[in-house]
Design an enzyme around this catalytic site. Structure first.
Site: not given
Ligand code: FES
Ligand code: HEM
Lengths: 418, 184
Positions: B149
């Protein structure tokens, strides 16, 4: 209920001790069903059929599956290559999960459009939401079993959601894992629960039906059944209609199984799980994508998790959030359009959930998430107050019989359509 | 039971309070007892003794050159060990005063400044961030980039951008010689 009569001695003997025949007669044969049900009412029985298929294929898969990190992946490959018809069992099960969600989502949108969650069907609706939650848990844990890369990282990301809760979060996650990462204890318990939950769902389906048969089916007009003329017996009219539905559905389902068995799958799940390397782009199964998009829309970890669960919990409050007295969307001109927008919003969320995170995608995700909650929390309560519904027909029969019970000749044609 | 209850109805309130007491006491014992009986089931899902026993890992990183990094396994999780360059150390110290989400000084995150030891698990939802291999993206801050993410960590493993709330965790470890450590 008319008293159950039989000339068969054995049936009579059983009936006196266990009134199973009268129960079947009452709820599967005589059950008075509104005569105007359309094809959207097929999806409940279709989902029930799918549950049976999942349990059947699952039990036979389990005979050849090994829940151990060093053997799970290979045991699934063995099912695919060496076990007689193993490929068929697995593809039926794998695509069956996707089909199950297609059916249940359709079933739910049917309920949303025709106001099936309104009095007196609130409990019926709530049991449905609980079934939906149990299905999501079952499918999530099933997806972990083949122990491919997506299995492993999906399990890691989803179990880590619980770490968002302050103080207890990390303890919950360690407890869920039975260790310090997703590992063999996790796989073992997921298999145990994946085997158990479908039977819990089976029991919940009976409670769902019990509630249904107490309050009776809603119908496309959303008005109450007023007289026996508004209904027809379940058998043979709906047994045959449901069977016909199953036939059509099987054509779609089996087309995937035989011609595109990996259509819904992720190629990465044919790579054995590697706890040291995360695949560059991890995505959940398609049926979780809208919720995944909501999770990612919120920049705060705990906030994202709460919003994601909230997106389902909000369904439980629908009987109060929708303030309109009219059940069916057919008579609600503004709601009809809001409903269409809501479906589009869900599709947009699904698309956003499937994309890697980037600035524009995140922005679209935020707008779509906001709209999702706007629909339930603001639009629905408001519409009930400001919308002027169209006049409701006097009874289910009225629109076809025009003036209630005219000569048969004059009504023969429209009756056929119902 | 039902019989005696209907008998007692018109009698003195004395008997009723005694019956109430018995009812509450029995209920309380039943609830506590059920709770106690449930605990073994719940606790059986916590890490088992053998899982806990695997909790230390010894690492020899004498072969790791300046600017290189290795990944070892501890408790089933990746641990990043980076032999930091002087520039990386300087950058990490300079960023002590940057706008940090989870403020921590670089000096508090290392035992020897050239060796950065971190649990390689993104504090968002547990993916393994990229940045160990020379070909990996390291993000805007020269540390690690999480592909899931988009969280970005700096050269001290501190969270700088993206959804993760905390810095990459420093595991408990001790130098057992100049080039070996024991994690756990
Ligand atoms: S940014 Fe969501 S798990 Fe690393
Ligand atoms: C609600 C019903 C069910 C759903 C939604 C469901 C869903 C799933 C899913 C999504 C998978 C992963 C398929 C793959 O990618 O390979 C799976 C695998 C599996 N399921 Fe189920 N399942 C259900 C019922 C059952 C039942 C009742 C059993 C056993 C009694 C079972 C046994 C298995 C086994 C052994 C696997 C691993 C083999 C494989 O991956 O194909 N399932 N399930």
């Amino acid at each position: 209920m008319s008293a159950y009569k039989t000339n068969n001695k054995m049936v009579g003997w059983i009936e006196e001790r266990l009134p199973i025949f009268s129960m079947l007669q009452h709820s599967a044969v005589e059950y008075p069903t509104p005569k105007n049900l359309n094809y959207w009412w097929n999806f409940g029985s279709l989902a029930g059929f799918m549950l049976v298929v999942m349990i059947l294929t699952g039990v036979f898969l389990a005979m050849n599956y090994t829940p151990h990190t060093t053997m799970a992946f290979n045991s699934v490959e063995r099912i695919m290559r060496d076990v007689n018809y193993g490929w068929l069992l697995r593809y039926l099960h794998m695509n069956g999960a996707s089909m199950f969600f297609v059916l249940v989502y359709t079933h739910m949108f049917r309920g949303l459009y025709y106001g099936s969650y309104k009095a007196p069907r609130e409990l019926l609706w709530w049991v449905g939401v609980v079934i939906f939650l149990a299905m999501m848990a079952t499918a999530f844990m099933g997806y972990v079993l083949p122990w491919g890369q997506m299995s492993f990282w999906g399990a890691t990301v989803i179990t880590n959601l619980f770490s968002a809760f302050p103080v207890v979060g990390q303890y919950i996650v360690t407890w869920l894992w039975g260790g310090f990462s997703v590992d063999n204890p996790t796989l073992n318990r997921f298999f145990s629960l994946h085997y158990l939950l479908p039977f819990v769902i089976f029991a919940l389906v009976f409670i769902h039906l019990w509630a249904l048969h107490t309050v009776k089916s809603n119908n496309p007009l959303g008005i109450d059944v007023k007289s026996p003329q508004d209904t027809i017996p379940f058998h043979p009219y709906f047994t045959i209609k449901d069977l016909f539905g199953i036939g059509v559905f099987m054509m779609v389902y089996l087309a995937f199984v035989f011609y595109a068995p990996n259509f819904f799958g992720e190629p990465d799940n044919y790579i054995p799980a590697n706890p040291m390397v995360t695949p560059p782009h991890i995505v959940p199964e398609w049926y979780f994508l809208p919720f995944y998009a909501i999770l990612r829309a919120v920049p705060n970890k705990l906030g994202g998790v709460l919003m994601m669960f909230g997106a389902i919990v909000v369904l439980l409050f629908l009987p109060w959030l929708d303030t309109s007295k009219v059940r069916s969307g057919r008579f609600r001109p503004i709601f009809k359009q809001a409903f269409l927008l809501f479906i589009i919003d869900c599709v947009v969320l699904g698309y956003v959930g499937s994309q890697p995170p980037a600035d524009t995608i995140t922005l679209i995700g935020r707008i779509a998430t906001a709209y999702y909650f706007f629909h339930f929390l603001i639009l629905l309560p408001l519409l009930g107050k400001i919308e002027k519904p169209k006049p409701l027909p006097a009874s289910i029969s009225a629109p076809v019989l025009r003036g209630g019970g005219m000569a048969a000749g004059a009504t023969a044609k429209p009756m056929e359509k119902a | 039971m039902a019989d005696s209850a209907s008998h007692a109805q018109p009698a003195s309130t004395d008997g009723q309070t005694r019956r109430d007491f018995l009812l509450y006491a029995t209920t309380a014992v039943g609830v506590v007892g059920t709770g106690l009986a449930l605990w073994p089931f719940v606790h059986s899902m916590n890490p088992a003794a053998d899982t806990l026993a695997l909790s230390t890992t010894d690492v020899d990183f004498s072969a790791v050159q300046v600017g290189q990094a290795i990944t070892v396994v501890w408790r089933g999780k990746p641990v990043f060990i980076r032999h930091r360059t002087p520039e990386e150390i300087a950058q990490a110290r300079k960023d002590d005063s940057a706008d940090l989400r989870d403020p921590q000084k670089d000096a508090d995150r290392v035992k020897k400044p050239e060796w950065l030891v971190l649990i390689g698990v993104c504090t968002h939802l547990g993916c393994v961030p990229l940045g160990q291999k020379p070909s990996d993206p390291k993000g805007e801050f020269g540390g690690w980039f999480c592909p899931c993410h988009g969280s970005q960590y700096d050269t001290s493993g501190r969270i700088r951008k993206g959804p993760a709330p905390l810095n990459l965790e420093v595991p408990p470890y001790a130098f057992t010689s100049d080039t070996t450590i024991r994690i756990g």
